[in-house]
Design a protein around this motif. Structure first.
Motif, PDB file in Angstrom:
ATOM      1  N   VAL A   1       0.811  -1.636  -0.190  1.00 52.35           N
ATOM      2  CA  VAL A   1      -0.134   0.183   0.252  1.00 52.35           C
ATOM      3  C   VAL A   1       1.140   0.944   0.137  1.00 52.35           C
ATOM      4  CG1 VAL A   1      -1.690  -1.009   1.013  1.00 52.35           C
ATOM      5  CG2 VAL A   1       0.037   0.317   2.558  1.00 52.35           C
ATOM      6  N   VAL A   2       0.175   2.564  -0.572  1.00 48.15           N
ATOM      7  CA  VAL A   2       1.238   3.626  -0.403  1.00 48.15           C
ATOM      8  C   VAL A   2       0.616   4.442   0.746  1.00 48.15           C
ATOM      9  CG1 VAL A   2       1.429   5.865  -1.310  1.00 48.15           C
ATOM     10  CG2 VAL A   2       1.661   3.568  -3.420  1.00 48.15           C
ATOM     11  N   VAL A   3       1.423   4.863   1.685  1.00 47.61           N
ATOM     12  CA  VAL A   3       1.298   5.304   3.331  1.00 47.61           C
ATOM     13  C   VAL A   3       1.895   6.668   3.295  1.00 47.61           C
ATOM     14  CG1 VAL A   3       2.297   5.456   5.501  1.00 47.61           C
ATOM     15  CG2 VAL A   3       1.962   3.577   4.554  1.00 47.61           C
ATOM     16  N   CYS A   4       1.328   7.758   3.531  1.00 46.94           N
ATOM     17  CA  CYS A   4       1.504   9.854   3.000  1.00 46.94           C
ATOM     18  C   CYS A   4       2.153  10.037   4.816  1.00 46.94           C
ATOM     19  CB  CYS A   4       0.576  10.474   3.429  1.00 46.94           C
ATOM     20  SG  CYS A   4      -0.487  10.053   1.508  1.00 46.94           S
ATOM     21  N   ARG A   5       3.075  10.542   5.134  1.00 43.64           N
ATOM     22  CA  ARG A   5       3.870  10.947   6.289  1.00 43.64           C
ATOM     23  C   ARG A   5       3.968  12.697   6.568  1.00 43.64           C
ATOM     24  NH1 ARG A   5       8.847   9.568   5.043  1.00 43.64           N
ATOM     25  NH2 ARG A   5       9.039   7.158   6.673  1.00 43.64           N
ATOM     26  N   PRO A   6       3.559  12.583   7.210  1.00 37.83           N
ATOM     27  CA  PRO A   6       3.640  14.186   7.208  1.00 37.83           C
ATOM     28  C   PRO A   6       4.756  14.743   7.864  1.00 37.83           C
ATOM     29  CG  PRO A   6       1.562  13.169   9.001  1.00 37.83           C
ATOM     30  CD  PRO A   6       2.520  12.194   8.140  1.00 37.83           C
ATOM     31  N   SER A   7       4.867  16.346   8.117  1.00 35.46           N
ATOM     32  CA  SER A   7       5.915  16.720   8.258  1.00 35.46           C
ATOM     33  C   SER A   7       6.558  16.458   9.984  1.00 35.46           C
ATOM     34  CB  SER A   7       6.057  18.380   7.794  1.00 35.46           C
ATOM     35  OG  SER A   7       5.664  18.778   8.877  1.00 35.46           O
ATOM     36  N   ALA A   8       7.702  16.320   9.248  1.00 34.81           N
ATOM     37  CA  ALA A   8       8.750  15.649  10.838  1.00 34.81           C
ATOM     38  C   ALA A   8       7.860  16.858  11.886  1.00 34.81           C
ATOM     39  CB  ALA A   8      10.215  15.823  10.969  1.00 34.81           C
ATOM     40  N   GLU A   9       8.108  18.187  11.520  1.00 34.13           N
ATOM     41  CA  GLU A   9       8.055  19.024  12.325  1.00 34.13           C
ATOM     42  C   GLU A   9       6.475  19.033  12.903  1.00 34.13           C
ATOM     43  OE1 GLU A   9      10.997  20.742   9.916  1.00 34.13           O
ATOM     44  OE2 GLU A   9       9.087  19.922   9.752  1.00 34.13           O
ATOM     45  N   GLU A  10       5.306  18.969  12.187  1.00 32.14           N
ATOM     46  CA  GLU A  10       4.013  18.309  12.356  1.00 32.14           C
ATOM     47  C   GLU A  10       3.517  17.550  13.238  1.00 32.14           C
ATOM     48  OE1 GLU A  10      -0.275  18.207  10.213  1.00 32.14           O
ATOM     49  OE2 GLU A  10       1.662  18.202   9.131  1.00 32.14           O
ATOM     50  N   LEU A  11       4.686  16.474  12.602  1.00 34.99           N
ATOM     51  CA  LEU A  11       4.528  15.050  14.209  1.00 34.99           C
ATOM     52  C   LEU A  11       5.218  15.258  15.565  1.00 34.99           C
ATOM     53  CD1 LEU A  11       6.103  12.068  11.698  1.00 34.99           C
ATOM     54  CD2 LEU A  11       3.195  12.700  12.228  1.00 34.99           C
ATOM     55  N   LEU A  12       6.426  15.449  15.251  1.00 34.08           N
ATOM     56  CA  LEU A  12       6.709  16.876  16.377  1.00 34.08           C
ATOM     57  C   LEU A  12       5.569  17.192  17.609  1.00 34.08           C
ATOM     58  CD1 LEU A  12      10.104  16.978  15.340  1.00 34.08           C
ATOM     59  CD2 LEU A  12       9.798  15.054  17.113  1.00 34.08           C
ATOM     60  N   ALA A  13       5.559  18.121  16.434  1.00 37.56           N
ATOM     61  CA  ALA A  13       4.358  18.607  17.690  1.00 37.56           C
ATOM     62  C   ALA A  13       3.289  18.404  18.311  1.00 37.56           C
ATOM     63  CB  ALA A  13       3.967  20.030  16.367  1.00 37.56           C
ATOM     64  N   THR A  14       2.912  17.311  17.697  1.00 37.04           N
ATOM     65  CA  THR A  14       1.745  16.512  17.720  1.00 37.04           C
ATOM     66  C   THR A  14       1.930  15.920  19.219  1.00 37.04           C
ATOM     67  OG1 THR A  14       0.705  16.122  16.117  1.00 37.04           O
ATOM     68  CG2 THR A  14       0.239  15.031  16.847  1.00 37.04           C
ATOM     69  N   GLY A  15       3.573  15.313  19.400  1.00 36.65           N
ATOM     70  CA  GLY A  15       4.096  14.611  20.540  1.00 36.65           C
ATOM     71  C   GLY A  15       4.653  13.038  19.933  1.00 36.65           C
ATOM     72  N   PHE A  16       4.597  12.843  18.665  1.00 32.74           N
ATOM     73  CA  PHE A  16       5.326  11.242  18.056  1.00 32.74           C
ATOM     74  C   PHE A  16       6.654  12.071  18.798  1.00 32.74           C
ATOM     75  CE2 PHE A  16       0.806  12.309  15.854  1.00 32.74           C
ATOM     76  CZ  PHE A  16       0.489  10.476  17.076  1.00 32.74           C
ATOM     77  N   VAL A  17       7.443  10.709  18.251  1.00 30.01           N
ATOM     78  CA  VAL A  17       8.704  10.562  18.953  1.00 30.01           C
ATOM     79  C   VAL A  17       9.947   9.968  17.464  1.00 30.01           C
ATOM     80  CG1 VAL A  17      10.369   9.580  20.218  1.00 30.01           C
ATOM     81  CG2 VAL A  17       8.104  10.760  21.159  1.00 30.01           C
ATOM     82  N   HIS A  18      10.825  10.523  17.941  1.00 24.21           N
ATOM     83  CA  HIS A  18      11.539  10.102  16.276  1.00 24.21           C
ATOM     84  C   HIS A  18      11.816   8.554  17.020  1.00 24.21           C
ATOM     85  CE1 HIS A  18      13.584  14.258  16.516  1.00 24.21           C
ATOM     86  NE2 HIS A  18      12.347  13.823  14.721  1.00 24.21           N
ATOM     87  N   TYR A  19      11.825   7.861  15.425  1.00 25.48           N
ATOM     88  CA  TYR A  19      12.056   6.432  15.125  1.00 25.48           C
ATOM     89  C   TYR A  19      11.100   5.346  16.459  1.00 25.48           C
ATOM     90  CZ  TYR A  19      14.732   8.583  12.240  1.00 25.48           C
ATOM     91  OH  TYR A  19      15.537   8.868  10.802  1.00 25.48           O
ATOM     92  N   ASP A  20      10.306   6.133  16.671  1.00 28.36           N
ATOM     93  CA  ASP A  20       9.147   4.631  17.461  1.00 28.36           C
ATOM     94  C   ASP A  20       8.659   4.519  17.180  1.00 28.36           C
ATOM     95  OD1 ASP A  20       9.248   3.447  20.098  1.00 28.36           O
ATOM     96  OD2 ASP A  20       9.647   4.865  21.172  1.00 28.36           O
ATOM     97  N   CYS A  21       8.345   3.521  16.292  1.00 24.02           N
ATOM     98  CA  CYS A  21       6.976   4.222  15.161  1.00 24.02           C
ATOM     99  C   CYS A  21       5.955   2.955  15.526  1.00 24.02           C
ATOM    100  CB  CYS A  21       7.205   3.350  13.880  1.00 24.02           C
ATOM    101  SG  CYS A  21       8.000   1.788  13.876  1.00 24.02           S
ATOM    102  N   HIS A  22       5.938   2.116  16.544  1.00 29.40           N
ATOM    103  CA  HIS A  22       5.585   0.939  17.526  1.00 29.40           C
ATOM    104  C   HIS A  22       5.247   1.383  18.149  1.00 29.40           C
ATOM    105  CE1 HIS A  22       7.722  -2.076  14.588  1.00 29.40           C
ATOM    106  NE2 HIS A  22       8.030  -1.715  15.408  1.00 29.40           N
ATOM    107  N   ARG A  23       5.734   2.592  19.453  1.00 29.57           N
ATOM    108  CA  ARG A  23       5.027   2.839  20.426  1.00 29.57           C
ATOM    109  C   ARG A  23       4.105   4.156  19.574  1.00 29.57           C
ATOM    110  NH1 ARG A  23       8.005   6.054  24.719  1.00 29.57           N
ATOM    111  NH2 ARG A  23       8.586   7.964  22.882  1.00 29.57           N
ATOM    112  N   ASN A  24       4.618   5.109  19.033  1.00 25.51           N
ATOM    113  CA  ASN A  24       3.580   5.983  18.549  1.00 25.51           C
ATOM    114  C   ASN A  24       2.624   5.189  17.556  1.00 25.51           C
ATOM    115  OD1 ASN A  24       5.877   7.802  18.626  1.00 25.51           O
ATOM    116  ND2 ASN A  24       6.612   7.475  16.402  1.00 25.51           N
ATOM    117  N   CYS A  25       1.968   4.723  16.926  1.00 29.85           N
ATOM    118  CA  CYS A  25       1.425   4.155  16.764  1.00 29.85           C
ATOM    119  C   CYS A  25      -0.307   3.899  17.402  1.00 29.85           C
ATOM    120  CB  CYS A  25       1.291   3.245  15.157  1.00 29.85           C
ATOM    121  SG  CYS A  25       2.279   3.888  13.470  1.00 29.85           S
ATOM    122  N   ALA A  26       0.580   1.996  18.487  1.00 29.19           N
ATOM    123  CA  ALA A  26       0.100   1.729  19.254  1.00 29.19           C
ATOM    124  C   ALA A  26      -0.568   3.006  20.624  1.00 29.19           C
ATOM    125  CB  ALA A  26       0.881   1.029  20.427  1.00 29.19           C
TER     126      ALA A  26
END
Length: 201
Positions: A50-75
């Protein structure tokens, strides 16, 4: 002057984080090969993508998501979504000839990567959802491990494990000769590019 010092400090912290990430990636990709890895690689390679979209790093960090911790971010997204429309989907991220264990989220009907990157990355990419993966809790629920058909899966499936083992040796030799981790990464990327293009013209 104070703002300049803050910018330099932020840049230094980012370089330290990047160097640590590079070292961990080199080490984590050099594990011994196995028949299970080879068989899983072939099976996963045949799964639909499938094709996945990724928002900008700035937007993701501002939302509280963490660099390179995809499993925890999505959980956490799935657990804390008040509308209940988010699901964590774990599968494999194609990276060259390798497949990297990765989690993304389906929010509504959109496939979204919630993990900010330290290095510029495409805002759209292919992803292989793997319906055979399951997460099992360990350490009283403090950690989770991915399993497939009853076997713990590695963090990556490699087409050529020997290449990664050799690359770690070359990388360690460059660092031992005085290159920084980031310099060694860049030199390895250049030499790999040259090797892959030998005789291509």
């Amino acid at each position: 002057m104070e703002q300049e010092a803050t910018t330099v400090a932020a840049g230094t912290a980012a370089n330290i984080e990047l160097a640590d990430l590079i070292q961990r990636n080199v080490d984590s990709m050099a594990f011994p090969p196995s028949e299970m890895e080879a068989a899983t690689y072939e099976e996963v390679s045949a799964l639909p993508r499938v094709v996945v979209c990724r928002p900008s790093a700035e937007e993701l960090l501002a939302t509280g998501f963490v660099h390179y911790d995809c499993h925890r971010n999505c959980a956490e997204q799935a657990a804390n979504d008040p509308d209940g429309t988010s699901r964590q989907i774990t599968g494999w991220l194609p990276h060259g000839e390798d497949l990297i264990l990765h989690s993304v989220a389906i929010i509504g009907n959109q496939w979204i990567c919630l993990t900010p990157q330290l290095v510029a990355a495409p805002n759209r990419f292919e992803f292989i959802p793997d319906p055979h993966l399951e997460w099992r809790n360990a350490d009283g629920g403090a950690t989770r491990t991915a399993f497939r058909h009853g076997n713990e899966v590695p963090k990556a499936l490699r087409r050529d494990p020997g290449r990664h083992i050799r690359m770690r040796g070359e990388f360690q030799a460059l660092v031992a000769r005085g290159h920084s981790v980031i310099e060694a990464r860049d030199l390895m990327a250049t030499s790999a590019f040259r090797r892959s293009n030998v005789g291509s013209e």
